[in-house]
Design an enzyme around this catalytic site. Sequence first.
Site, PDB file in Angstrom:
ATOM      1  CG  ASP A  73      -0.967  -0.411   2.405  1.00 48.10           C
ATOM      2  OD1 ASP A  73       0.505  -0.340   2.465  1.00 48.10           O
ATOM      3  OD2 ASP A  73      -1.303  -0.368   4.169  1.00 48.10           O
ATOM      4  CG  ASP A 486       2.843   0.516  11.579  1.00 45.17           C
ATOM      5  OD1 ASP A 486       1.704   1.486  11.988  1.00 45.17           O
ATOM      6  OD2 ASP A 486       1.710   0.201  10.616  1.00 45.17           O
TER       7      ASP A 486
END
Length: 922
Positions: A73, A486
């Site tokens: 992405d 993350d």
Amino acid sequence: MRVPPVIAPLAVAGAVAALVLGAASGGSATATATASTAATGYTWGNVEIGGGGFVPGIVYNQGEQGLVYARTDIGGAYRLDPATERWIPLLDHVGWDEWSYTGVLSLATDAVDPDRVYAAVGTYTNDWDPLNGAVLRSSDRGETWQRTVLPFKVGGNMPGRGMGERLQIDPHDNRVLYLGTENGHGLWRSTDRGVSWSQVAGFPNPGTYAQDPTSDNSYLTQNQGVVWVTFDPMSGTAGSPTRTIYVGVADKENNVYRSTDAGATWQRVPGQPTGFIPHKGVYDAQGGQLYVATSDTGGPYDGAKGQVHRLDAATGTWTDVSPLPLASEDLYYGFSGLTVDRQDPDTIMVASQVSWWPDVVVFRSTDRGATWTRIWDWAGYPARSLRYTMDYSATPWITMGATTATEPEPLVKLGWMTESLEIDPFDSDAMLYGTGATVWGTDNLTDWDTGGKIDLTIRARGIEETAVLDLAAPPGEVELYSGLGDLGGFVHTDITRVPESIYTQPVHGSVTGVDFAQSKPATVVRVGHAVDGEVESHVAVSTTSGASWWAGQEPAGVTSSGTVAMSADGGRIVWSPQGTGVHVSTTLGSSWTPSTGVPAQAQVESDRVSPTTFYAYAAGRFYTSTDGGASFAASAATGFPTEGNVRFGAVPGHEGHVWLAAENGLYRSTDSGTSFTKLPGFDDGGAVGFGKAAPGATYPAVYTTSQRDGVRGFFRSTDGGSTWLRINDDEHRYAWTGAAITGDPDVFGRVYVGTNGRGIVVGTSDGAAPTPTPSTTAGPTPTPTVTTDPTPGPTVTPTAPPTPTPGASPTSTPPPGAACSVRYTANSWSTGFTAAVRLTHGDNATLDGWTLRLTYADGQRLQQGWSADWSQRGPVVTATNAPWNGRLTPGASVDVGFNGTHTGTSTPPTSATLDGTPCALS
């Protein structure tokens, strides 16, 4: 993987002309494999992490065995090298101003001419992204690319990005391609192998579904559009366009369309199921059947219901072949990851598109969906029986810091966000699937059908998809400390090996700052915040080079991590967290004292020689402390920008030497920031760092990701900035690299560069670099050939590089006592729920940063959140603004949400507060 942009770009206008890019993609670009050598005397690769982000698409070529691609992405596209079983990055040539083109919404590989591959690129469809999307085309498997820019944006990191594939090649006439688009732009077609594109005028439905069409957050209001295309290859002959084409649309009532005249006219397929979004559509040519997997949302983070249906093309009959009936209480997820075994089309598989608890469920049928088996089953709650084994030794950190499992959740999950699951079209035993963190695969898939277990191993070698927030390279045994979005980050004692674990004690979901004591490098500090759930503390300290850590105490009011600096001797820590002001600790984080004279949320760094000198920067002003961080004084130096990306650092071995990179150039101070000199030739700074001095030199090598004489690149000086050498080339640009760069203190010429989606890049000098340039020549200026734009439209010239938004503004307004309202809605199932929360600010003063707290009464527990930093203590679930939604003007709203669990009752929260002030709750 990531809902928000790590970078928030400045706006530019219009579109870009079609370009012919001669830049190659680069080689394997990994530290452990044959890396790619630039024309500058440098070899470029990656510090080994192995995965780390969402892989929404895996695409096999159906004409050549062993040819398979993966799309990410924000981290570009990859091709698998079957000889080395490593993924080769294909978009490393994308530059700073075109960072958007590392988001890949869809990818297609040509079965007729396997050398041809296409990618629909662009990262966001809203104003975060300055560029229109593009279709890239390659005739050499992604080694080089040509580009056609589209007259609209493409969202490779938008909601719905796991659906597809939206880009497809006609199997009989490979000059013809179709592209499903977002935001109402409909279906597009090319008849010249992707050179020119036009809208399919007769296609009736551009889509209607948006995640939240009433939101003030433009990330959620996008029409997710036309989501997949597939062909009936039995309806055509070689050399002529295929006549029957199926298209899936993000519309819960009208979601599958068909053309039987090669796209001239289109009709809604009669009898189709309604009420859901069609994530995947796969056509089985042998059986003449279309399979459709659906969910009640576009994903990839959510979805609570869904179905699987089969269309018999000859009779027009739709059959519900869902693994679970719609009314089942055990159905709390939608479906995606749909695949057909091309060697045995009776066999189909589908995955739960998202099942956070206890794990993803993969279903397999050998009778075209009449019956199904699961990859795991309940065996007397909480025990489970498994049809698989897992080997995660290739990426041992995938445990995410856990050491034991808490049933029924396993220590290592099968995954989450499983939008792409593919059986090898040439081998019924081979399968790959992508998750939110890695790629898994097996080579004994058919053992499932005979009562055996399939062997799952991680297959992400070469994929590096992390967003880098900070880097620190100490002298000695540790080669690199990293701060990552993350994943938190890692201690690398060997950059050629995947680390054993992420940071623990405490676990930080994202680490925004890491530093070590220059003269005592075993003493380390890091600051971070949660991706979901709660953190024990936002600050952690180690005196063992990161082998073990402890959680520090926090000053009152801390809401997120900010930046941190460790004194040269390890005796002091200066921390600038969000939510409160700058503080100093002389007790390794066990107590804190407020610093004076420095704005809250200022960036902080330490002098690398003097243990009592610290530096700070905020809103165009530089600050210095000479009393160990107790007080700061503003420098008289001027000329710095008041906003935008600014990075600075002090020089090891040279007291008072500070370098600062800003969006108007590169600066140097030799008097602890009292004055600065702007270096000639630098138009724009990126990041700046230091490494081991060149042989015979006394000043450390200086590295920067800046723009010099109009050329954006990685530059090195070995003589204190008098001369410069560009050490990368146009094949190795890695998009936006403005967050972090540092040289290795022990190896001259080695440099580490942080990217926004391609992990940590490492460059190594071959020792025979070209002669540096003292004046305005920083290397060849790239001159891409401009061709005629086949799609008439305006042209665009990028006017500014992206600007990162690391947190709240340094001059943020103190939160007033704000009137507010909270609208709360939840979708519950037997053990969990998904909550959508709209916060509306009603005060007459603008908020630059906010904290929302929800109090529950029935033991609900937070699992995974989005659009905010989430945590929980006791019954109180807390959401702190993300970098991109912290500013709330009077009357403005923001939408956030999370997944949670409950033990039988899931009532709404009993109260809500904004910055401590009660809100009206509905």
